[in-house]
Design a protein around this motif. Structure first.
Motif, PDB file in Angstrom:
ATOM      1  N   ILE A   1       0.828  -1.210   0.000  1.00 53.53           N
ATOM      2  CA  ILE A   1       0.000   0.000   0.000  1.00 53.53           C
ATOM      3  C   ILE A   1       0.860   1.258   0.000  1.00 53.53           C
ATOM      4  O   ILE A   1       0.350   2.353  -0.164  1.00 53.53           O
ATOM      5  CB  ILE A   1      -0.991   0.042   1.189  1.00 53.53           C
ATOM      6  CG1 ILE A   1      -0.272   0.022   2.521  1.00 53.53           C
ATOM      7  CG2 ILE A   1      -2.002  -1.090   1.072  1.00 53.53           C
ATOM      8  CD1 ILE A   1      -1.172   0.256   3.729  1.00 53.53           C
ATOM      9  N   LYS A   2       2.188   1.093   0.158  1.00 52.84           N
ATOM     10  CA  LYS A   2       3.079   2.255   0.258  1.00 52.84           C
ATOM     11  C   LYS A   2       3.689   2.663  -1.076  1.00 52.84           C
ATOM     12  O   LYS A   2       4.200   3.768  -1.206  1.00 52.84           O
ATOM     13  CB  LYS A   2       4.191   1.969   1.260  1.00 52.84           C
ATOM     14  CG  LYS A   2       3.682   1.791   2.679  1.00 52.84           C
ATOM     15  CD  LYS A   2       4.828   1.468   3.618  1.00 52.84           C
ATOM     16  CE  LYS A   2       4.304   1.188   5.010  1.00 52.84           C
ATOM     17  NZ  LYS A   2       5.332   0.587   5.848  1.00 52.84           N
ATOM     18  N   GLY A   3       3.708   1.774  -2.037  1.00 53.75           N
ATOM     19  CA  GLY A   3       4.260   2.112  -3.348  1.00 53.75           C
ATOM     20  C   GLY A   3       5.737   1.832  -3.508  1.00 53.75           C
ATOM     21  O   GLY A   3       6.317   2.143  -4.538  1.00 53.75           O
ATOM     22  N   ASP A   4       6.361   1.243  -2.498  1.00 52.81           N
ATOM     23  CA  ASP A   4       7.765   0.864  -2.672  1.00 52.81           C
ATOM     24  C   ASP A   4       7.810  -0.572  -3.204  1.00 52.81           C
ATOM     25  O   ASP A   4       6.789  -1.182  -3.460  1.00 52.81           O
ATOM     26  CB  ASP A   4       8.541   1.019  -1.362  1.00 52.81           C
ATOM     27  CG  ASP A   4       7.935   0.224  -0.212  1.00 52.81           C
ATOM     28  OD1 ASP A   4       7.055  -0.625  -0.463  1.00 52.81           O
ATOM     29  OD2 ASP A   4       8.330   0.453   0.937  1.00 52.81           O
ATOM     30  N   SER A   5       8.973  -1.117  -3.372  1.00 53.59           N
ATOM     31  CA  SER A   5       9.065  -2.450  -3.963  1.00 53.59           C
ATOM     32  C   SER A   5       8.928  -3.562  -2.926  1.00 53.59           C
ATOM     33  O   SER A   5       8.890  -4.733  -3.290  1.00 53.59           O
ATOM     34  CB  SER A   5      10.395  -2.599  -4.704  1.00 53.59           C
ATOM     35  OG  SER A   5      11.462  -2.453  -3.782  1.00 53.59           O
ATOM     36  N   LYS A   6       8.846  -3.218  -1.634  1.00 54.02           N
ATOM     37  CA  LYS A   6       8.787  -4.230  -0.586  1.00 54.02           C
ATOM     38  C   LYS A   6       7.347  -4.492  -0.146  1.00 54.02           C
ATOM     39  O   LYS A   6       6.577  -3.555   0.029  1.00 54.02           O
ATOM     40  CB  LYS A   6       9.588  -3.775   0.629  1.00 54.02           C
ATOM     41  CG  LYS A   6      11.076  -3.689   0.367  1.00 54.02           C
ATOM     42  CD  LYS A   6      11.809  -3.277   1.614  1.00 54.02           C
ATOM     43  CE  LYS A   6      11.642  -1.785   1.792  1.00 54.02           C
ATOM     44  NZ  LYS A   6      12.419  -1.184   2.849  1.00 54.02           N
ATOM     45  N   PRO A   7       6.992  -5.758   0.070  1.00 51.17           N
ATOM     46  CA  PRO A   7       5.663  -6.061   0.598  1.00 51.17           C
ATOM     47  C   PRO A   7       5.480  -5.487   2.001  1.00 51.17           C
ATOM     48  O   PRO A   7       6.397  -5.521   2.821  1.00 51.17           O
ATOM     49  CB  PRO A   7       5.632  -7.586   0.642  1.00 51.17           C
ATOM     50  CG  PRO A   7       6.696  -8.028  -0.319  1.00 51.17           C
ATOM     51  CD  PRO A   7       7.755  -6.966  -0.258  1.00 51.17           C
TER      52      PRO A   7
ATOM     53  N   ARG B   1       8.093 -11.695  -8.991  1.00 52.36           N
ATOM     54  CA  ARG B   1       7.944 -10.734  -7.903  1.00 52.36           C
ATOM     55  C   ARG B   1       7.632  -9.325  -8.390  1.00 52.36           C
ATOM     56  O   ARG B   1       8.125  -8.345  -7.858  1.00 52.36           O
ATOM     57  CB  ARG B   1       9.180 -10.728  -7.011  1.00 52.36           C
ATOM     58  CG  ARG B   1       9.373 -12.028  -6.289  1.00 52.36           C
ATOM     59  CD  ARG B   1      10.510 -11.970  -5.315  1.00 52.36           C
ATOM     60  NE  ARG B   1      10.592 -13.241  -4.602  1.00 52.36           N
ATOM     61  CZ  ARG B   1      11.560 -13.551  -3.785  1.00 52.36           C
ATOM     62  NH1 ARG B   1      12.522 -12.713  -3.559  1.00 52.36           N
ATOM     63  NH2 ARG B   1      11.552 -14.707  -3.178  1.00 52.36           N
ATOM     64  N   ASN B   2       6.826  -9.228  -9.394  1.00 60.13           N
ATOM     65  CA  ASN B   2       6.302  -7.937  -9.832  1.00 60.13           C
ATOM     66  C   ASN B   2       4.960  -7.719  -9.152  1.00 60.13           C
ATOM     67  O   ASN B   2       4.364  -8.650  -8.616  1.00 60.13           O
ATOM     68  CB  ASN B   2       6.132  -7.913 -11.359  1.00 60.13           C
ATOM     69  CG  ASN B   2       7.461  -7.885 -12.066  1.00 60.13           C
ATOM     70  OD1 ASN B   2       8.368  -7.158 -11.677  1.00 60.13           O
ATOM     71  ND2 ASN B   2       7.589  -8.681 -13.114  1.00 60.13           N
TER      72      ASN B   2
ATOM     73  N   TRP C   1       9.707 -10.669   0.791  1.00 57.92           N
ATOM     74  CA  TRP C   1       9.135 -11.644  -0.136  1.00 57.92           C
ATOM     75  C   TRP C   1       9.177 -13.054   0.427  1.00 57.92           C
ATOM     76  O   TRP C   1       8.742 -13.992  -0.221  1.00 57.92           O
ATOM     77  CB  TRP C   1       9.859 -11.593  -1.477  1.00 57.92           C
ATOM     78  CG  TRP C   1       9.535 -10.364  -2.251  1.00 57.92           C
ATOM     79  CD1 TRP C   1      10.320  -9.264  -2.388  1.00 57.92           C
ATOM     80  CD2 TRP C   1       8.348 -10.092  -2.992  1.00 57.92           C
ATOM     81  NE1 TRP C   1       9.681  -8.324  -3.159  1.00 57.92           N
ATOM     82  CE2 TRP C   1       8.470  -8.815  -3.545  1.00 57.92           C
ATOM     83  CE3 TRP C   1       7.177 -10.809  -3.230  1.00 57.92           C
ATOM     84  CZ2 TRP C   1       7.481  -8.238  -4.332  1.00 57.92           C
ATOM     85  CZ3 TRP C   1       6.196 -10.236  -4.013  1.00 57.92           C
ATOM     86  CH2 TRP C   1       6.357  -8.964  -4.559  1.00 57.92           C
ATOM     87  N   GLY C   2       9.674 -13.217   1.642  1.00 57.31           N
ATOM     88  CA  GLY C   2       9.709 -14.537   2.260  1.00 57.31           C
ATOM     89  C   GLY C   2       8.415 -14.820   3.004  1.00 57.31           C
ATOM     90  O   GLY C   2       7.370 -14.228   2.732  1.00 57.31           O
ATOM     91  N   HIS C   3       8.499 -15.709   3.974  1.00 58.22           N
ATOM     92  CA  HIS C   3       7.317 -16.088   4.745  1.00 58.22           C
ATOM     93  C   HIS C   3       7.484 -15.737   6.220  1.00 58.22           C
ATOM     94  O   HIS C   3       6.791 -16.275   7.067  1.00 58.22           O
ATOM     95  CB  HIS C   3       7.022 -17.577   4.561  1.00 58.22           C
ATOM     96  CG  HIS C   3       6.656 -17.905   3.149  1.00 58.22           C
ATOM     97  ND1 HIS C   3       5.420 -17.637   2.626  1.00 58.22           N
ATOM     98  CD2 HIS C   3       7.385 -18.423   2.141  1.00 58.22           C
ATOM     99  CE1 HIS C   3       5.393 -17.992   1.344  1.00 58.22           C
ATOM    100  NE2 HIS C   3       6.565 -18.474   1.033  1.00 58.22           N
TER     101      HIS C   3
END
Length: 173
Positions: A47-53, A153-154, A83-85
């Motif tokens: 929701i932040k717009g960076d590349s990290k979940p 991971r896009n 991107w991990g768990h």
């Protein structure tokens, strides 16, 4: 053509906004060969717009008992974790409580719907009067085989957090 192994192939992902009075976002995942015991469905959210979940939801399906047609659902939501768990496990529900996947899942069922209050799950204030936006990436895995949508991971295109009107055509006030 398809490039993923058939056991984890993702045919379609549909992301849905909530309606203006209700904060509940939807993710529907279709797999042509059906969900089976051992499948792990993960949805990463931004929701932040960076590349990290900012967080992710995970559904693991296990066999209840031999011969039982419904699968046991193990569900969790985690803040952060990349991107991990990993990440901090937190409670997560739809706008009326309950787990993000409330319906039973049959062995071989081709579609699963996930409905959650994303802002509550991410422990983030809502966007106020704005529509808020979010995007997602989805993975279906079984053992060492996996498929991801979008690939590599896009992120999906942005989705409005809330739609403007009642889906039944009722008033927008």
């Amino acid at each position: 053509g398809r490039t993923s192994p058939p056991i984890v192939d993702i045919a379609q992902v549909r992301l849905d906004a909530s309606w203006y009075w209700d904060s509940q976002q939807g993710v529907r995942v279709n797999v042509p060969n059906g969900f089976r015991p051992g499948h792990r469905l993960t949805v990463w959210f931004d929701i932040k717009g960076d590349s990290k979940p900012d967080g992710h939801y995970q559904l693991r399906l296990v066999q209840k008992k031999p011969g039982v047609k419904f699968l046991k659902k193990l569900q969790e939501f985690r803040l952060g974790g990349g991107w991990g768990h990993s990440g901090q496990k937190v409670s997560c529900s739809g706008s009326e409580g309950g787990a993000p996947v409330v319906d039973q899942i049959r062995r071989g069922q081709r579609s699963v719907g996930i409905y959650l209050d994303l802002w509550y799950c991410l422990r983030t204030p809502t966007a106020g009067d704005g529509s808020g936006t979010w995007r997602a990436a989805v993975s279906v895995a079984k053992g060492k085989k996996a498929d991801m949508a979008p690939n590599k991971r896009n992120w999906s295109p942005w989705v409005a957090g809330w739609g403007p009107c009642d889906p039944s055509g009722g008033p927008c006030n």
